[in-house]
Design an enzyme around this catalytic site. Structure first.
Site, PDB file in Angstrom:
ATOM      1  N   GLU A 193       0.886  -1.154   0.000  1.00  0.00           N
ATOM      2  CA  GLU A 193       0.000   0.000   0.000  1.00  0.00           C
ATOM      3  C   GLU A 193       0.928   1.208   0.000  1.00  0.00           C
ATOM      4  O   GLU A 193       1.847   1.267   0.819  1.00  0.00           O
ATOM      5  CB  GLU A 193      -0.883   0.033   1.257  1.00  0.00           C
ATOM      6  CG  GLU A 193      -1.824   1.238   1.228  1.00  0.00           C
ATOM      7  CD  GLU A 193      -2.621   1.435   2.510  1.00  0.00           C
ATOM      8  OE1 GLU A 193      -2.265   0.840   3.551  1.00  0.00           O
ATOM      9  OE2 GLU A 193      -3.600   2.219   2.465  1.00  0.00           O
ATOM     10  N   ARG A 234       5.848 -12.789   9.058  1.00  0.00           N
ATOM     11  CA  ARG A 234       6.553 -11.560   8.754  1.00  0.00           C
ATOM     12  C   ARG A 234       7.839 -11.502   9.575  1.00  0.00           C
ATOM     13  O   ARG A 234       7.994 -12.187  10.585  1.00  0.00           O
ATOM     14  CB  ARG A 234       5.677 -10.355   9.055  1.00  0.00           C
ATOM     15  CG  ARG A 234       5.239 -10.244  10.507  1.00  0.00           C
ATOM     16  CD  ARG A 234       4.782  -8.840  10.906  1.00  0.00           C
ATOM     17  NE  ARG A 234       4.555  -7.957   9.805  1.00  0.00           N
ATOM     18  CZ  ARG A 234       3.365  -7.458   9.463  1.00  0.00           C
ATOM     19  NH1 ARG A 234       2.307  -7.771  10.156  1.00  0.00           N
ATOM     20  NH2 ARG A 234       3.264  -6.631   8.455  1.00  0.00           N
ATOM     21  N   LYS A 290       4.393   1.809  11.040  1.00  0.00           N
ATOM     22  CA  LYS A 290       4.464   3.078  10.327  1.00  0.00           C
ATOM     23  C   LYS A 290       4.217   4.258  11.248  1.00  0.00           C
ATOM     24  O   LYS A 290       4.836   5.307  11.132  1.00  0.00           O
ATOM     25  CB  LYS A 290       3.456   3.088   9.178  1.00  0.00           C
ATOM     26  CG  LYS A 290       4.009   2.423   7.937  1.00  0.00           C
ATOM     27  CD  LYS A 290       2.957   2.110   6.911  1.00  0.00           C
ATOM     28  CE  LYS A 290       3.583   1.248   5.816  1.00  0.00           C
ATOM     29  NZ  LYS A 290       2.573   0.476   5.096  1.00  0.00           N
TER      30      LYS A 290
END
Length: 553
Positions: A37, A262, A272
RNA sequence: UGGGUCGUCGCCAAGCGGUAAGGCACGGGGUUUUGAUCUCCGCAUUCCAAGGUUCGAAUCCUUGCGACCCAGCCA
């Protein structure tokens, strides 16, 4: 990529792909995609996914697209897209096609109509809050919306009017009609379209309804002919929905979603929001601060694409939640730089030495090897003269046992030059050592002195021939291995993660250092030029220290 | 008794019923004009636990225990 192709370890995804190839499941094709994204910078965790997706394609002569999952324009921007493209390219990967989920907005809309026509989606007038209430809990089933049995005709009409902009943001939502009692909450009639009057970075104001991730991703995969849709573990619960959508629709194909764990790297944070906070609150200089786990940060710190790819290969691909120690990443960059970086000498904290028996005006241009093991790297000239600078640390008045550096009355080798002995220590009025008086043995250039051997080897630069430089020493950004587990991650920011040394002197050859080159400053670590460096103000970043097995004080 | 996933060395990770690979880290020896590199050696009688099946189990079965993810009109 060139050297280990045949010896790459297998992992469960490689096995699945190999098996699919053998059974000709996808016509012998392998097509993957990296689907970020565009709402932030890429970090080391993304690198794992990039290597997996592009790597899987490469290993099987398949294709890999770069696809921006740009369905939420509120958070996304062109700037992020550009940085993502730059970082993927820098890592050395070439996407087969550059795509955007927004390329499929019209198709997505038509598929939604298809769903409505099959009585598999409906327009709901419940508010976000009401939907939440109706959803039930982890242990309680949800309740059906009063709008759930709206007629197909009415749904079709409402949905087209949603698109036409007749309703306010949030007034209606399109939901998939699945099962409000499902133990899997993702299947309790998930929203697939919302009304949002937001300018989209690519489609502008063409749309005021935007599709949701779960609905968009699987269809985008199908449109692109993706064979293996690789994603992280938190999407395991979404797979039934991924499959539901593709089962109900006549899409070109039905990709297989496969989840892997992950990356979690010790001493780093990857959220983020938190990364952004570090930047805005000035704990770091920016997204590309060398202490940041971003690709941009790693690049600026001097990491190489090859080291990052090697790292991603070493840590493996599994479904286990795990934490990787920093030592693994450090090993990878050291291994690369050890074999590929030119050697040079730089004195971080200079201490002056006058070689009393060396002629006042004599200068010798010594030839020094650029790499101890790789002769093909050639040699460079390092000027030697009466006054040189060594590292403060490389002299000790009260040496610990096994000290291998300079002490009074003892001999040490100046790397690439002569053996010297320290005769006298000069101090200032407050007792600080300001200069050493030494003598050199002129018969020790390229050979050991008669009948003895110097205790150790230290690096040096000639005072007048060396260049001033600023050297930035970076250390891990956090003081604990898992800063995310802390009440406040800002409390565990390492106050010593950056040390700026402004009185450094580097050998003359480094005046022509380039951004592309990496250097080993012998005995101190691996360095590269910082992008703020200028000809009048050389700035070097430390990428990583040398491994240190010694018994240093 | 909500659903999903996962437990093999300090950290990763192979293993797919035939008797515990490898890497990082760590400890020790050797070489070395970088206390680097390189090199040699060591490093799980045991696989979350307990039962069971089997000539044989980390691998199969059962029951426990532990960890992670899910209740955005985010991705």
């Amino acid at each position: 990529m060139q050297k280990t192709e045949l010896t790459q370890p297998s992992h469960f995804i490689r096995q699945i792909v190999a098996n699919d190839l053998q059974t000709n499941k996808h016509d012998g094709k392998v097509v993957t995609r990296f689907p970020p994204e565009p709402n932030g910078y890429l970090h080391i965790g993304h690198a794992k996914s990039i290597c997996l997706n592009f790597g899987t394609a490469l290993e099987n002569k398949g294709n890999c697209n770069l696809r921006f999952d740009d369905t939420n324009p509120e958070k996304e921007s062109i700037e992020y897209m550009e940085s993502i493209k730059r970082d993927v390219a820098w890592l050395g990967f070439e996407w087969t096609q550059l795509r955007h989920a927004s390329d499929y907005f019209e198709q997505l809309y038509q598929y939604a109509i298809e769903l409505i026509k099959h009585n598999l989606a409906y327009v709901d007038s419940l508010s976000a809050e009401e939907i939440r209430l109706y959803r039930g809990t982890l242990t309680q089933p949800g309740r059906e919306s009063p709008d759930r049995n709206r007629s197909i005709e009415e749904n079709l009409d409402l949905f087209s009017r949603m698109r036409a902009g007749e309703f306010a943001d949030g007034q209606y939502v399109l939901r998939a009609k699945i099962d409000m009692a499902s133990p899997n909450i993702n299947l309790r009639d998930p929203a697939i379209y919302r009304i949002r009057r937001v300018h989209h970075q690519r489609t502008g104001d063409a749309w005021c309804i935007y599709p949701m991730y779960d609905y968009t991703h699987c269809i985008s995969d199908a449109i692109e002919g993706i064979t293996h849709s690789l994603c992280t573990l938190e999407f395991e619960d979404h797979r039934p929905l991924y499959d539901w959508v593709l089962d109900k629709l006549q899409t070109p194909c039905h990709p297989q979603q496969i989840e892997f764990a992950r990356l979690q790297l010790e001493y780093t944070i990857v959220s983020k929001r938190k990364l952004n906070q570090l930047v805005t609150e000035k704990h770091v200089s920016g997204w590309d601060d060398p202490r940041m786990p971003t690709i941009a940060g790693l690049r600026r710190a001097g990491f190489t694409p090859q080291a990052i790819k090697d790292f991603c290969e070493r840590i493996g691909i599994t479904k286990q939640n795990s934490w990787i120690e920093m030592g693994v990443l450090e090993y990878c960059i050291r291994e690369d730089l050890n074999t590929n970086a030119f050697r040079a000498m730089a004195v971080l904290n200079p201490l002056r030495i006058v070689i009393t028996n060396y002629p006042d005006d004599k200068v010798e241009n010594l030839e020094v090897s650029n790499h101890p093991q790789r002769d093909e790297f050639g040699k460079r000239i390092v000027p030697f003269s009466k006054t040189i600078l060594i590292e403060c640390d490389d002299f000790s008045e009260n040496p610990p046992p096994k000290y291998k550096r300079l002490t009074q009355g003892e001999e040490v080798r100046l790397r690439g030059a002569y053996v010297i002995r320290c005769d006298e220590v000069i101090k200032n009025e407050v007792g600080e050592i300001i200069e050493l008086l030494c003598t050199y043995d002129e018969n020790t250039l390229g050979k050991n002195p008669e009948g003895r051997k110097a205790k150790g080897v230290i690096h040096w630069v000639s005072q007048v021939h060396s260049c001033p430089a600023e050297i930035r020493l970076y250390d891990r950004l956090f003081t604990v291995p898992q800063p995310d587990n802390e009440e406040s991650f800002l409390d565990v920011v390492n106050p010593h993660s950056l040390q700026i040394l402004r009185d450094c002197r580097v050998e003359a050859s480094l005046h022509s250092a380039t951004l592309e080159n990496r250097y080993q400053f012998e005995r101190t670590g691996y360095f590269c030029l910082d992008l703020e460096s200028t000809l009048d103000n050389l700035v070097f970043n430390r990428t990583v220290t040398l491994r240190d097995n010694g018994e240093k004080d």
